[in-house]
Design an enzyme around this catalytic site. Sequence first.
Site, mmCIF file in Angstrom:
data_model
loop_
_atom_site.group_PDB
_atom_site.id
_atom_site.type_symbol
_atom_site.label_atom_id
_atom_site.label_comp_id
_atom_site.label_asym_id
_atom_site.label_seq_id
_atom_site.Cartn_x
_atom_site.Cartn_y
_atom_site.Cartn_z
ATOM 1 N N HIS A 47 0.865 -1.182 0.000
ATOM 2 C CA HIS A 47 0.000 0.000 0.000
ATOM 3 C C HIS A 47 0.903 1.234 0.000
ATOM 4 O O HIS A 47 1.251 1.755 1.056
ATOM 5 C CB HIS A 47 -0.909 -0.018 1.224
ATOM 6 C CG HIS A 47 -1.950 1.063 1.219
ATOM 7 N ND1 HIS A 47 -3.145 0.937 1.905
ATOM 8 C CD2 HIS A 47 -1.993 2.281 0.625
ATOM 9 C CE1 HIS A 47 -3.860 2.045 1.720
ATOM 10 N NE2 HIS A 47 -3.174 2.867 0.958
ATOM 11 N N GLU A 70 -2.648 -1.734 -3.134
ATOM 12 C CA GLU A 70 -3.776 -1.020 -2.545
ATOM 13 C C GLU A 70 -3.510 0.476 -2.584
ATOM 14 O O GLU A 70 -2.361 0.914 -2.504
ATOM 15 C CB GLU A 70 -3.966 -1.421 -1.081
ATOM 16 C CG GLU A 70 -4.265 -2.866 -0.827
ATOM 17 C CD GLU A 70 -4.404 -3.168 0.652
ATOM 18 O OE1 GLU A 70 -4.049 -2.284 1.468
ATOM 19 O OE2 GLU A 70 -4.874 -4.256 0.996
ATOM 20 N N HIS A 82 -8.202 -6.784 7.256
ATOM 21 C CA HIS A 82 -8.063 -5.819 8.348
ATOM 22 C C HIS A 82 -8.326 -6.511 9.678
ATOM 23 O O HIS A 82 -9.443 -6.900 9.992
ATOM 24 C CB HIS A 82 -8.980 -4.599 8.213
ATOM 25 C CG HIS A 82 -8.458 -3.416 8.992
ATOM 26 N ND1 HIS A 82 -7.658 -2.448 8.426
ATOM 27 C CD2 HIS A 82 -8.578 -3.090 10.287
ATOM 28 C CE1 HIS A 82 -7.332 -1.555 9.342
ATOM 29 N NE2 HIS A 82 -7.871 -1.924 10.490
ATOM 30 N N GLY A 103 -1.377 -8.148 7.051
ATOM 31 C CA GLY A 103 -0.062 -7.546 7.233
ATOM 32 C C GLY A 103 0.341 -7.401 8.677
ATOM 33 O O GLY A 103 1.216 -8.109 9.169
ATOM 34 N N HIS A 104 -0.299 -6.491 9.399
ATOM 35 C CA HIS A 104 0.155 -6.118 10.745
ATOM 36 C C HIS A 104 0.245 -7.328 11.674
ATOM 37 O O HIS A 104 1.274 -7.547 12.319
ATOM 38 C CB HIS A 104 -0.776 -5.063 11.339
ATOM 39 C CG HIS A 104 -0.351 -4.569 12.678
ATOM 40 N ND1 HIS A 104 0.600 -3.580 12.844
ATOM 41 C CD2 HIS A 104 -0.719 -4.938 13.934
ATOM 42 C CE1 HIS A 104 0.790 -3.361 14.135
ATOM 43 N NE2 HIS A 104 0.005 -4.171 14.803
#
Length: 237
Positions: free
Chosen positions: A43, A70, A190, A213-214
């Site tokens: 992103h 993104e 998310h 991701g995180h």
Amino acid sequence: MTNLSVNINKVATIRNARGGNVPNVEKFALDCERFGADGITVHPRPDERHIKQNDVFALKPVLKTEFNIEGYPSEAFMDLVCKIKPAQVTLVPDAPDTVTSNHGWDVEPNIEFLTQIVDRLKEKGIRTSIFVNPDEKDILLASRTGADRVELYTEPYATMYGSDREAAVAPYVKASTVAHNCGLGVNAGHDLNLENLAFFRQRLPYLNEVSIGHALISDALYLGIEETIKQYKNCLK
């Protein structure tokens, strides 16, 4: 099997904190592929606080799996993705100073804009996905833009999962069915993690891809990236 796309933004965040090229974003992406990731997501934000444009250009020729980019479809973003031609572009409604994507598109007032963007991307042969809340109206309108997929914003699911997981997943079960019935593929992302991902996958009747991701990068600090990808892939079986 639902595909796992690994968002490597946080790897770039660590690198940028020190300067130089440690950790090496390109090598990390290739290692993710080698350990079983089905795709790589980035992103690139306007301020380049994590992934930089140079990273995007460097990644495209070396990746063997699907490349997903993104971003908010500004002219600068559109210029970038039309040059790169990734497998997929995910359109998000983020303002330039947004820390992380925190809601889907309100599609109705933006439908003309999104339709024009989707048309431009499809001319380049790029699969398009629109980031939406699990809302039937937004999904139906997204299908009218000509997009190929929607990506369901899953933070509300993750927030409610610990207290009532059946209630948490119910809107997403319905949303995935609505999307499928109007010809859209279904992505999600998310705050999905090792605790809530398997249940989400089991309940959704249609789920092409998750982008994580995180949580995944955080788990890799403890487990290592090879074991982490293995565990996430197991959640998606």
